[in-house]
Structures are given as structure tokens and as C-alpha cells.
Design an enzyme around this catalytic site. Structure first.
Site, PDB file in Angstrom:
ATOM      1  N   LYS A  12      24.053  -3.556 -16.988  1.00 11.72           N
ATOM      2  CA  LYS A  12      22.641  -3.959 -16.998  1.00 11.72           C
ATOM      3  C   LYS A  12      22.139  -4.437 -18.357  1.00 11.72           C
ATOM      4  O   LYS A  12      21.213  -3.836 -18.934  1.00 11.72           O
ATOM      5  CB  LYS A  12      21.771  -2.798 -16.512  1.00 11.72           C
ATOM      6  CG  LYS A  12      22.200  -2.308 -15.142  1.00 11.72           C
ATOM      7  CD  LYS A  12      21.256  -1.292 -14.549  1.00 11.72           C
ATOM      8  CE  LYS A  12      21.751  -0.790 -13.220  1.00 11.72           C
ATOM      9  NZ  LYS A  12      22.563   0.420 -13.261  1.00 11.72           N
ATOM     10  N   ASP A  29      26.794   4.182  -2.564  1.00  4.39           N
ATOM     11  CA  ASP A  29      25.709   3.425  -1.936  1.00  4.39           C
ATOM     12  C   ASP A  29      26.054   1.973  -1.681  1.00  4.39           C
ATOM     13  O   ASP A  29      25.165   1.148  -1.541  1.00  4.39           O
ATOM     14  CB  ASP A  29      24.444   3.523  -2.793  1.00  4.39           C
ATOM     15  CG  ASP A  29      24.665   2.994  -4.196  1.00  4.39           C
ATOM     16  OD1 ASP A  29      25.813   2.726  -4.570  1.00  4.39           O
ATOM     17  OD2 ASP A  29      23.668   2.844  -4.924  1.00  4.39           O
ATOM     18  N   ASP A  59      24.761  -3.709  -2.021  1.00  2.00           N
ATOM     19  CA  ASP A  59      24.314  -2.478  -2.667  1.00  2.00           C
ATOM     20  C   ASP A  59      23.001  -2.088  -1.996  1.00  2.00           C
ATOM     21  O   ASP A  59      22.092  -2.906  -1.892  1.00  2.00           O
ATOM     22  CB  ASP A  59      24.118  -2.774  -4.165  1.00  2.00           C
ATOM     23  CG  ASP A  59      23.265  -1.731  -4.876  1.00  2.00           C
ATOM     24  OD1 ASP A  59      23.840  -0.916  -5.595  1.00  2.00           O
ATOM     25  OD2 ASP A  59      22.025  -1.742  -4.711  1.00  2.00           O
TER      26      ASP A  59
HETATM   27  N1  GDD Z   1      28.083  12.849  -8.919  1.00  4.31           N
HETATM   28  C1  GDD Z   1      27.188  12.066  -9.493  1.00  4.31           C
HETATM   29  N2  GDD Z   1      26.509  12.520 -10.577  1.00  4.31           N
HETATM   30  N3  GDD Z   1      26.962  10.842  -8.958  1.00  4.31           N
HETATM   31  C2  GDD Z   1      26.047  10.049  -9.559  1.00  4.31           C
HETATM   32  C3  GDD Z   1      25.312  10.456 -10.681  1.00  4.31           C
HETATM   33  C4  GDD Z   1      25.561  11.770 -11.219  1.00  4.31           C
HETATM   34  O1  GDD Z   1      24.964  12.209 -12.203  1.00  4.31           O
HETATM   35  N4  GDD Z   1      24.478   9.444 -11.041  1.00  4.31           N
HETATM   36  C5  GDD Z   1      24.686   8.453 -10.153  1.00  4.31           C
HETATM   37  N5  GDD Z   1      25.634   8.819  -9.244  1.00  4.31           N
HETATM   38  C6  GDD Z   1      26.149   8.018  -8.131  1.00  4.31           C
HETATM   39  C7  GDD Z   1      25.054   7.440  -7.261  1.00  4.31           C
HETATM   40  O2  GDD Z   1      24.781   8.319  -6.176  1.00  4.31           O
HETATM   41  C8  GDD Z   1      25.685   6.142  -6.777  1.00  4.31           C
HETATM   42  O3  GDD Z   1      26.458   6.338  -5.599  1.00  4.31           O
HETATM   43  C9  GDD Z   1      26.634   5.754  -7.899  1.00  4.31           C
HETATM   44  O4  GDD Z   1      26.837   6.933  -8.684  1.00  4.31           O
HETATM   45  C10 GDD Z   1      26.075   4.637  -8.791  1.00  4.31           C
HETATM   46  O5  GDD Z   1      24.815   5.030  -9.273  1.00  4.31           O
HETATM   47  P1  GDD Z   1      23.511   4.116  -9.059  1.00  4.31           P
HETATM   48  O6  GDD Z   1      22.376   4.836  -9.674  1.00  4.31           O
HETATM   49  O7  GDD Z   1      23.417   3.686  -7.660  1.00  4.31           O
HETATM   50  O8  GDD Z   1      23.877   2.905 -10.007  1.00  4.31           O
HETATM   51  P2  GDD Z   1      23.408   1.391  -9.894  1.00  4.31           P
HETATM   52  O9  GDD Z   1      23.327   0.954  -8.485  1.00  4.31           O
HETATM   53  O10 GDD Z   1      22.229   1.209 -10.742  1.00  4.31           O
HETATM   54  O11 GDD Z   1      24.635   0.621 -10.604  1.00  4.31           O
HETATM   55  C11 GDD Z   1      25.968   0.900 -10.239  1.00  4.31           C
HETATM   56  O12 GDD Z   1      26.337   0.181  -9.057  1.00  4.31           O
HETATM   57  C12 GDD Z   1      26.356  -1.245  -9.178  1.00  4.31           C
HETATM   58  C13 GDD Z   1      26.907  -1.811  -7.867  1.00  4.31           C
HETATM   59  O13 GDD Z   1      26.165  -1.382  -6.807  1.00  4.31           O
HETATM   60  C14 GDD Z   1      26.874   0.522 -11.408  1.00  4.31           C
HETATM   61  O14 GDD Z   1      28.171   0.983 -11.118  1.00  4.31           O
HETATM   62  C15 GDD Z   1      26.867  -0.989 -11.630  1.00  4.31           C
HETATM   63  O15 GDD Z   1      27.815  -1.326 -12.646  1.00  4.31           O
HETATM   64  C16 GDD Z   1      27.250  -1.704 -10.343  1.00  4.31           C
HETATM   65  O16 GDD Z   1      27.163  -3.118 -10.537  1.00  4.31           O
HETATM   66 MG    MG Z   2      23.400   1.826  -6.681  1.00  4.44          MG
END
Ligand code: GDD
Ligand code: MG
Length: 360
Positions: free
Chosen positions: A162, A111, A223
Site C-alpha cells: 500500500k 478473505d 478481495d
Molecule cells: N492471524 C491473524 N492475525 N490474521 C490476520 C491479522 C492478525 O493479526 N491481521 C490480518 N489478518 C488476516 C486477515 O484476516 C486477512 O485474511 C489477511 O490477514 C490479510 O489482512 P487484510 O487486513 O485483509 O489485508 P488487506 O486486504 O488490507 O491486504 C492484504 O491482502 C491484499 C489482497 O487481498 C495484503 O496481503 C495485500 O498485500 C494484498 O494485496
Molecule cells: Mg483483505
């Protein structure tokens, strides 16, 4: 060519909760950005940097993803899918997908929208003998992200996902969601239970002193976590703030992109920069733009005004309606003279009666 990373895993299995209601109708990895699925931009970027073998780690609404991207051929990549029956988190997801690959590997959050120079990232990884390299970015408010501290040479010192306690907000440099990881390290992640690459894998590498670096270039990065960011990402690309290897579909005309097969009635204007999808019908004296995306099959009624808005496919805007800086899901019907205000999100299929107002 050196043995540098030529394969990638994209984590695309999240539920996109914060992007609701848009993600109720479509999986987050394929929500449209300038009328192309979000992941098309990541795939184009990977391809531009010599990575054309990509595994998608999916679990939620996989059919949407397959329908939008297929086997990747149209995008010039080979796409394979690994589907988790139960979500395995960012750790398990990466691990399972990585089992289809060999050698060093890019791992991407599905994303993030960026034009990062992955070749430079790969170069740094190799030059420093890094075993895991994380793409970092500075942000104003790091709370919603993974906070990453590095030493003066860029070596990772701390990774905190976080953090909630005020005293743990020690940096505004965050994990931007792209990693370059040496394959054998991924074998540390258990393949069969949920785990977090951010909360478990990275902290463990640092604790064990495994050579890991941060890479923090000046580049475009966003993001697309929530609808405000989603709309802003569309506008960024429209305004040329990112150097994307993929342009919107349609023909470039007067600073906008116009899809095939539509019609424009007398007095209708498209104000650049905008994207008008294929088959869009613009009524008399309507004004579309600036900063507007109309999905394929849009209909904009006589005298309507659509500005700074992102409309998915087949949205019908009634005569005299005014839409400002909003996001509208597919097949929405907006009545005549209705007013849709800034940062409103209309769920796919919604109906707004004539003369109604929606605001946040
Ligand atoms: N295959 C799979 N299975 N993918 C997953 C799963 C799962 O169970 N859970 C989440 N994802 C994927 C989401 O689709 C997304 O593309 C990515 O892993 C990160 O998950 P998010 O839920 O979007 O996390 P976030 O935005 O809160 O935080 C992450 O992104 C930030 C930067 O945008 C973390 O990586 C943070 O450390 C980072 O700063
Ligand atoms: Mg995200």
C-alpha cells in the site's frame, strides 16, 4: 506424490474493519457467500488441490469461526486453530500457525475468493526451485494492495505494501494473497511479536536474493474487503464467473438453488440465478432475483421485490417492499412498502419501519 505442499495456513485473524457493519455480527472469514461460510470456498479449493491439513490463524471472534467450520470434517479437511491473544499481524499469525506444520506450505489471506489452480502454482514453485511464490493479479487500482514487481522471468524484484507516494505506484500487479513458502523460511518470522508478512518478510527475502517468484494466472479473483466487493463476490459466483469446487446448498431448479423446507405462494417467482435458503417462505406475487441470495429462514412478504440483494439468515421482508442490490444482515426486519436502495448495508438485527427508504 512428490513432497510438494500439502498443508496450508489461512490467515483469519483480521477484524474486518472495512467490512463493517457486517463484521460486527460475524467474523469476516465466515461471512456467508451463497449461504456458505467464506472459508468453505478456500477449504474446498485447497482440498481440490490435494491440501487437506489446514491451520487457521485466528484472533478475532474465534468462536464464530469454530461454530461455522468446526474441525473441518464436513468439508473433507482436517482443521486446527491457533489463536493469538493479541493479534500478531500477518507475519506472526503465519509463523505461529506454521509451527504446527512441516514442509512447504500454502499461506492464504482468509478473505480472498478465487478458483486459482493451486496445482499449477505448486508446479511452478517446484520447477523454478522457488522458495517463496506469490499469487499475483492485475487490478485497475492497486493502491489498496501490495504492489509486486517482477522481472521478465517472473522473479520478484520488489514488494511494496500500500504505497502512498504517487511515484511508488509503478505497477498494477498486486499480491493476490496466496503464497507458497518453503517451511524453513518461516522460522525467520519472530513468533512472539506482531509483524507483517507483506512489509517485513517479503521485502527481506528480495533484499537477500532468496529465489522467489510471482505467479500470475488468468483466473477468477476478488478481495472481499468491503461491502460492495462482498455483494459483488456473491453475484460473481451466482453468475458462474468462477469455477468453484463448491456449489450453493439446495436443489438446482430452473437455474437457481432452492433449499429444503420452504414454501412458495401463488404467483411468487424466483428469477435465476438466485439462491433461496432452507425454510424460506415466499409470499404471493413476490419476486426474488435475478442475482439474489436469501438466507435460511427468510420471509418475503406478498408483492415484495428483492433483486441483486444478499440477505443473511431469517430476514423478514414486508409486503410490497423493494430491495435492490443491497446487503442485509441476519434477523433484519424490513417493514411493508419500505425501499432499500443500491449498496445499502443493513446491520444484523436492524429494523426498518413500514414505508421507510434507505439509500446510500
Ligand atoms: N492471524 C491473524 N492475525 N490474521 C490476520 C491479522 C492478525 O493479526 N491481521 C490480518 N489478518 C488476516 C486477515 O484476516 C486477512 O485474511 C489477511 O490477514 C490479510 O489482512 P487484510 O487486513 O485483509 O489485508 P488487506 O486486504 O488490507 O491486504 C492484504 O491482502 C491484499 C489482497 O487481498 C495484503 O496481503 C495485500 O498485500 C494484498 O494485496
Ligand atoms: Mg483483505
Amino acid at each position: 506424490m512428490r513432497g510438494g505442499a500439502r498443508q496450508a495456513v489461512i490467515l483469519a485473524g483480521g477484524q474486518g474493519t472495512r467490512l463493517r457493519p457486517l463484521t460486527l455480527a460475524r467474523a469476516k472469514p465466515v461471512v456467508p457467500i451463497l449461504n456458505r461460510p467464506l472459508l468453505a470456498y478456500q477449504l474446498a479449493l485447497l482440498r481440490a488441490h490435494g491440501v487437506s491439513d489446514v491451520v487457521l490463524a485466528c484472533s478475532y471472534r474465534v468462536d464464530d469461526v469454530r461454530a461455522a467450520l468446526g474441525d473441518g470434517q464436513r468439508l473433507g479437511v482436517r482443521l486446527r486453530y491457533v489463536v493469538e491473544d493479541e493479534p500478531l499481524g500477518t507475519g506472526g499469525g503465519a509463523r505461529r500457525a506454521a509451527d504446527l506444520t512441516a514442509g512447504p506450505l500454502f499461506v492464504l489471506n482468509g478473505d480472498v475468493l478465487t478458483d486459482a489452480d493451486l496445482t499449477a502454482m505448486r508446479r511452478l514453485h517446484e520447477a523454478r526451485g522457488s522458495r517463496t511464490t506469490i499469487f499475483l493479479q492485475p487490478v485497475d487500482d492497486p493502491r489498496q494492495f501490495g504492489l509486486v514487481e517482477t522481472d521478465a522471468n517472473g522473479r520478484l524484484r520488489r514488494f511494496r505494501e500500500k504505497p502512498t507516494a504517487e511515484e511508488e505506484i509503478t505497477t498494477n500487479t498486486i499480491n493476490a494473497g496466496i503464497y507458497l513458502i518453503d517451511a524453513p523460511l518461516l522460522a525467520r518470522i519472530p513468533p512472539d511479536r506482531p509483524s507483517s508478512i507483506e512489509r517485513e518478510f517479503f521485502p527481506a527475502l528480495i533484499a537477500e536474493g532468496i529465489t522467489s517468484y510471482g505467479w500470475c494466472p488468468r483466473t477468477y479473483w476478488r478481495d472481499l474487503g468491503d461491502p460492495v466487493a462482498y455483494r459483488a463476490g456473491n453475484i460473481d459466483l451466482l453468475e458462474g464467473r468462477a469455477n468453484m469446487p463448491l456449489s450453493p446448498p439446495g436443489e438446482r431448479r430452473g437455474g437457481s438453488w432452492i433449499g429444503a423446507g420452504g414454501s412458495v405462494a401463488d404467483g411468487a417467482q424466483v428469477v435465476a440465478p438466485s439462491v433461496v435458503g432452507a425454510g424460506a417462505v415466499l409470499g404471493r406475487d413476490c419476486r426474488v432475483g435475478p442475482g439474489t441470495v436469501l438466507g435460511d429462514g427468510a420471509q418475503v412478504g406478498d408483492g415484495a421485490r428483492v433483486e441483486g440483494a444478499v440477505l443473511w439468515e431469517r430476514v423478514a421482508v414486508g409486503a410490497g417492499a423493494v430491495l435492490e442490490r443491497c446487503v442485509v444482515g441476519a434477523d433484519v426486519k424490513i417493514g411493508a412498502r419500505a425501499r432499500i436502495g443500491p449498496e445499502v448495508v443493513l446491520e444484523s438485527g436492524a429494523v426498518v419501519p413500514d414505508g421507510a427508504t434507505r439509500s446510500r
